[in-house]
Design a protein around this motif. Structure first.
Motif, PDB file in Angstrom:
ATOM      1  N   ALA A   1      25.164  15.287   0.660  1.00 33.56           N
ATOM      2  CA  ALA A   1      23.904  15.261   1.392  1.00 33.56           C
ATOM      3  C   ALA A   1      22.837  16.083   0.678  1.00 33.56           C
ATOM      4  O   ALA A   1      21.752  16.313   1.223  1.00 33.56           O
ATOM      5  N   ASN A   2      23.133  16.536  -0.526  1.00 35.21           N
ATOM      6  CA  ASN A   2      22.193  17.364  -1.282  1.00 35.21           C
ATOM      7  C   ASN A   2      20.900  16.597  -1.555  1.00 35.21           C
ATOM      8  O   ASN A   2      20.923  15.375  -1.766  1.00 35.21           O
ATOM      9  N   PRO A   3      19.771  17.298  -1.603  1.00 36.05           N
ATOM     10  CA  PRO A   3      18.543  16.649  -2.098  1.00 36.05           C
ATOM     11  C   PRO A   3      18.748  16.206  -3.546  1.00 36.05           C
ATOM     12  O   PRO A   3      19.423  16.885  -4.320  1.00 36.05           O
ATOM     13  N   ILE A   4      18.179  15.066  -3.904  1.00 32.57           N
ATOM     14  CA  ILE A   4      18.348  14.512  -5.241  1.00 32.57           C
ATOM     15  C   ILE A   4      16.998  14.513  -5.958  1.00 32.57           C
ATOM     16  O   ILE A   4      15.982  14.086  -5.397  1.00 32.57           O
ATOM     17  N   VAL A   5      16.998  14.978  -7.201  1.00 30.47           N
ATOM     18  CA  VAL A   5      15.810  14.917  -8.050  1.00 30.47           C
ATOM     19  C   VAL A   5      16.175  14.125  -9.298  1.00 30.47           C
ATOM     20  O   VAL A   5      17.163  14.436  -9.968  1.00 30.47           O
ATOM     21  N   ASP A   6      15.395  13.104  -9.593  1.00 32.05           N
ATOM     22  CA  ASP A   6      15.621  12.258 -10.767  1.00 32.05           C
ATOM     23  C   ASP A   6      14.567  12.597 -11.814  1.00 32.05           C
ATOM     24  O   ASP A   6      13.389  12.302 -11.645  1.00 32.05           O
ATOM     25  N   THR A   7      14.980  13.243 -12.906  1.00 32.68           N
ATOM     26  CA  THR A   7      14.005  13.645 -13.919  1.00 32.68           C
ATOM     27  C   THR A   7      13.388  12.448 -14.634  1.00 32.68           C
ATOM     28  O   THR A   7      12.238  12.523 -15.088  1.00 32.68           O
ATOM     29  N   ALA A   8      14.101  11.336 -14.732  1.00 30.95           N
ATOM     30  CA  ALA A   8      13.529  10.144 -15.371  1.00 30.95           C
ATOM     31  C   ALA A   8      12.390   9.594 -14.522  1.00 30.95           C
ATOM     32  O   ALA A   8      11.308   9.271 -15.027  1.00 30.95           O
ATOM     33  N   ASP A   9      12.615   9.491 -13.208  1.00 29.69           N
ATOM     34  CA  ASP A   9      11.581   8.995 -12.313  1.00 29.69           C
ATOM     35  C   ASP A   9      10.392   9.958 -12.268  1.00 29.69           C
ATOM     36  O   ASP A   9       9.230   9.531 -12.300  1.00 29.69           O
ATOM     37  N   LEU A  10      10.680  11.257 -12.226  1.00 23.22           N
ATOM     38  CA  LEU A  10       9.596  12.238 -12.192  1.00 23.22           C
ATOM     39  C   LEU A  10       8.777  12.174 -13.472  1.00 23.22           C
ATOM     40  O   LEU A  10       7.536  12.262 -13.431  1.00 23.22           O
ATOM     41  N   ALA A  11       9.438  12.002 -14.603  1.00 28.33           N
ATOM     42  CA  ALA A  11       8.715  11.908 -15.877  1.00 28.33           C
ATOM     43  C   ALA A  11       7.794  10.703 -15.905  1.00 28.33           C
ATOM     44  O   ALA A  11       6.666  10.770 -16.409  1.00 28.33           O
ATOM     45  N   ARG A  12       8.257   9.577 -15.350  1.00 26.84           N
ATOM     46  CA  ARG A  12       7.413   8.384 -15.323  1.00 26.84           C
ATOM     47  C   ARG A  12       6.165   8.605 -14.467  1.00 26.84           C
ATOM     48  O   ARG A  12       5.118   8.005 -14.733  1.00 26.84           O
ATOM     49  N   ARG A  13       6.276   9.464 -13.468  1.00 28.11           N
ATOM     50  CA  ARG A  13       5.127   9.744 -12.605  1.00 28.11           C
ATOM     51  C   ARG A  13       4.164  10.744 -13.250  1.00 28.11           C
ATOM     52  O   ARG A  13       2.958  10.694 -13.003  1.00 28.11           O
ATOM     53  N   VAL A  14       4.710  11.645 -14.050  1.00 31.33           N
ATOM     54  CA  VAL A  14       3.908  12.755 -14.564  1.00 31.33           C
ATOM     55  C   VAL A  14       3.311  12.463 -15.930  1.00 31.33           C
ATOM     56  O   VAL A  14       2.150  12.773 -16.190  1.00 31.33           O
ATOM     57  N   LEU A  15       4.106  11.844 -16.817  1.00 28.15           N
ATOM     58  CA  LEU A  15       3.710  11.704 -18.212  1.00 28.15           C
ATOM     59  C   LEU A  15       3.033  10.367 -18.478  1.00 28.15           C
ATOM     60  O   LEU A  15       3.216   9.403 -17.727  1.00 28.15           O
TER      61      LEU A  15
END
Length: 576
Positions: free
Chosen positions: A128-142
């Protein structure tokens, strides 16, 4: 009336990122499906406040043999996992290690699918941990200006990671930690300071976007092409849409998150629109306009003239040459390729099956020179020394033409046999290189043969159902869209078809496999012809692809590039 101030709860404020414990993890597997493949290694790093507070890593017994090409990519062999525990024994320890932390992975859906499958098999509730996807975040940021893609290796270089990803779980997890910290620093400057904000990160419209919303006024709700222009009327960005009004308006909302495009909107002073009869016409017009005007904010399709071709020269002893221009010189061409390196890979694959000369000098029966090492290795018949006559050499030339235009089996079989031999000798890296060269050749040959099936037809008329019950009609000549129109519902087709054909562009074909349009334009037409409901009205000639062409082998190639971790490069996936 006075209103008492109420202090927000911690839940409402969110969890500050400096107080969040992240468990950054990575898996190595035998394939890409959690239902069919198994984990071979897990690595995880626990970080809090930018500091590493723990590590977790172990090899895992997958319960079966590791495919040879997976071993090539990861370096994990059957011998290494022989004494390793199965993941059913590893899972409880990992869940305890990750307890109370936010789970982070690069392309998290892939890794989490294996974790959830293992939990289901072992009778554990899914994390049930929160999930962070660095690939998805990178697509949003970069932006594309900063990085050509969001692969882990690319991002690790961008953020100067101290660990280079190498397809080993712990090393990749450490690299992902550096990427995570780099991304957090980026979003921090945009007002993201809590875990909740990080997971739901989305930019708001900039003041420039809000100020320029009037540029979308008066844009019609029709298919067509839109052009953002600056004060001098220079095209900044060209796009297409089936609904111009909705698409142009989206550039001035929060849904547009690309910083490069936001910058473009700030410069733009007007939006010019070109209404098209059909969606296909809009797509083709966009391609042609981008290729001719080369707007600086477009990244795709700007330089169709940079295509590279593999040419079987027209001379007494032909050879394979890499060229940038197709000429009407009687030569045979294969392409287009995206780069000279790709063309060289395809040439090397063909040389494995065909003993064509690889020297660059022009030869004839009267010109002689000393043979090279290839002749001694049996890879060339040495026509340069007169050991092979023009008639004998012509057999290789016919085989090369056949491999380029009609039948790829000889090249495929030769490379496949070589890869088997290299794998038997455990020379996996060399086998992987050969596989990738074969893939370039097969994909390009299949693409060209499909293009030629259409570019060989002097005229084709086809129609597809329109949304209002009518028909979208197109005239295609030598693979080029020559006319587009719409026939109303219930109308008789003959007058509309005849009028469209009579007013269509006159197309004079040039040389080569794409004689009248770019390969990209002809591919757009082919995609439309493959779409549901399309009907052929008229075909001058025969529309077919070679029965033994590269298309039938392409599926085997594509299967070889399926089933591995999405952040692993295509170059390392096996041929099955």
């Amino acid at each position: 009336m006075a209103v008492d101030a109420v202090q927000g709860t911690l839940d409402e404020l969110g969890t500050p990122l400096r107080e969040v414990t992240f468990v950054v993890f990575d898996l190595e597997t035998t394939g890409g499906s959690a239902a069919e493949h198994a984990i071979t290694e897990i690595g995880a790093v626990k970080v809090r406040g930018g500091e590493v507070v723990g590590e977790f890593a172990t090899l895992v017994d997958p319960g079966g043999p590791i495919p040879p090409f997976i071993s090539v990519l990861t370096g994990i062999t059957d011998a290494m996992v022989l004494a390793a525990p199965p993941f059913s024994q590893v899972l409880p320890s990992f869940l305890e290690f990750a307890k109370g932390a936010a789970l982070v992975a690069h392309n998290a859906p892939f890794d989490m699918s294996f974790i959830r499958a293992a939990c289901a098999t072992g009778g554990y509730p899914p994390p049930a941990n929160p999930i962070v996807d660095t690939a998805d975040l990178a697509r949003r940021v970069l932006t594309r200006d900063e990085t050509p893609n969001c692969k882990l290796g690319t991002l690790a270089r961008l953020f100067r990671s101290t660990t280079e990803p190498c397809h080993r779980a712990l090393a990749d997890a450490k690299a992902t930690v550096d990427v995570l910290h780099g991304l957090i620093a980026r979003v921090g400057s945009l007002g993201v300071h809590t875990l909740e904000e990080l997971r739901s990160f989305a930019r708001t419209p900039t003041p420039e976007q809000q100020r320029k919303r009037h540029l979308a006024e008066g844009v019609p709700s029709a298919p067509g092409v839109y052009v953002f222009e600056d004060t001098r009327g220079e095209a900044l960005y060209i796009g297409k849409s089936s609904n111009l009004r909705n698409r142009v308006r989206s550039y001035f909302t929060a849904s547009e998150t690309r910083s490069r495009i936001r910058e473009m909107v700030g410069i733009a002073e007007r939006v010019r629109t070109i209404v098209c009869a059909t969606g296909l016409e809009a797509e083709i017009r966009e391609l042609r306009m981008i290729g001719s005007t080369k707007p600086r904010y477009n990244k795709r399709s700007r330089f169709p003239e940079r295509a590279v071709w593999l040419k079987l020269t027209n001379e007494p002893f032909p050879r394979l040459s890499i060229v940038r221009e197709v000429k009407d010189d009687g030569a045979t061409y294969l392409g287009p390729f995206g780069s000279s390196r790709a063309a060289d890979d395809a040439r090397t694959a063909m040389h494995e099956a065909l003993p064509l000369r690889q020297c660059t000098e022009r030869l004839s029966s009267r010109i002689r020179r000393s043979a090279c090492t290839l002749a001694e290795l049996g890879r060339c018949g040495a026509p340069c020394e007169g050991r092979e006559s023009e008639d004998a050499y012509a057999r290789h030339v016919r085989g090369a033409k056949k491999a380029m235009e009609h039948d790829s089996e000889a090249v495929f079989s030769a490379l496949e046999a070589r890869m088997r031999r290299l794998s038997t000798e455990q020379r996996y890296e060399e086998a992987a290189v050969d596989r990738d060269r074969l893939a370039v050749y097969i994909r390009t040959a299949a693409r060209m043969q499909r293009l030629r099936s259409l570019t060989a037809i002097s005229q084709m008329v086809a129609a597809s159902p329109a949304f209002d019950g009518g028909w979208d009609i197109h005239v295609i000549r030598y693979g080029r869209l020559a006319a587009a129109g719409v026939m109303p519902r219930g109308a008789h087709p003959t007058p509309y078809v005849d009028a469209l054909v009579a007013t269509a562009e006159t197309v004079t074909p040039g040389p080569g496999p794409t004689p009248a349009a770019s390969a990209e334009e002809t591919e757009c037409v082919l995609r439309w012809l493959d779409s549901p409901g399309v009907r052929l009205v008229q075909v001058d000639g025969t529309w077919s692809v070679p029965a033994y062409g590269a298309g039938r082998l392409r599926d085997r190639i594509e299967r070889a590039y399926q089933g591995l971790h999405p952040h692993q490069p295509r170059e390392g996936r096996p041929l099955r």
